[in-house]
Enzyme design. Sequence first.
Site, mmCIF file in Angstrom:
data_model
loop_
_atom_site.group_PDB
_atom_site.id
_atom_site.type_symbol
_atom_site.label_atom_id
_atom_site.label_comp_id
_atom_site.label_asym_id
_atom_site.label_seq_id
_atom_site.Cartn_x
_atom_site.Cartn_y
_atom_site.Cartn_z
ATOM 1 N N GLY A 266 6.769 -1.232 2.969
ATOM 2 C CA GLY A 266 5.574 -1.706 2.593
ATOM 3 C C GLY A 266 4.603 -1.908 3.784
ATOM 4 N N CYS A 267 3.646 -2.681 3.769
ATOM 5 C CA CYS A 267 2.662 -3.024 4.520
ATOM 6 C C CYS A 267 3.128 -3.313 5.947
ATOM 7 C CB CYS A 267 1.502 -4.000 4.061
ATOM 8 S SG CYS A 267 0.424 -4.431 5.419
ATOM 9 N N PHE A 268 2.794 -2.633 7.092
ATOM 10 C CA PHE A 268 3.181 -2.848 8.361
ATOM 11 C C PHE A 268 2.697 -3.910 8.804
ATOM 12 C CE2 PHE A 268 0.535 1.087 10.117
ATOM 13 C CZ PHE A 268 -0.569 0.333 9.825
#
Length: 181
Positions: free
Chosen positions: A14-16
Site C-alpha cells: 500500500g501507501c509507502f
Amino acid sequence: MDNNKTETAIFAGGCFWCTEAFFTELKGVEKVVSGYIGGTKANPTYKEVCTGTTGHAEAIKITYNPSEVAYEDLLEVFFATHDPTTLNRQGADVGTQYRSEIFYTTDTQKASAENFIKLLTDQHIYDKNIVTKITKAPTFYPAEDYHQDYYAQNSSQPYCQAVITPKLDKLKKNYKSKLKH
C-alpha cells in the site's frame, strides 16, 4: 554503518508513507527508504507511478541488522500492518501501485516469505486468500525527497492522522518488544 552486518528487505503493502512509518520504529532497522519497484519505467516519478501505467508499486527498502531483527519479524509486521487479501488495493488507495508484494533479495528470503504465507494460510489467519506476490527484486528507485520520512515530518496532516496514526498506535501496542523506544 558496517554494510557487512546489514541486509535489505523490500516490501510493497500500500501507501509507502504508511509502511515506512511502521518499519522505522522497529529495533534493528537502520534505514527505510520509500520508492518504486517492479515496473518497466526507469527512474519513475510519483506522478507517473500514480497513473498505474508504469507497473511499479509503492514500496519500502529496509536496511536492517539481522542480528537484531530477523527477516521473519519483518514479515510478521508486514502482514500485520496491511491487508494481504485485497488485490491492488489498501483501504481507499486503489491501483496496481498499492499491491501487496514481497521483493526478495536472497533465496533465503524467498523461502522465508513462502513459508510465512503457507503458515498464515494453514492457520486460516485471514478469511480470504492471501494475494501477496513474491518476486525477485529488480531495480529499486528511491522516491522523491518529500516522500522520505513523510509521517515523521507530516504527522498532523489529515491523511496521516486518519490512516497512519491509528495503525501505528496498534503496532506500538501489539509489538512493544520489537520497537526501538
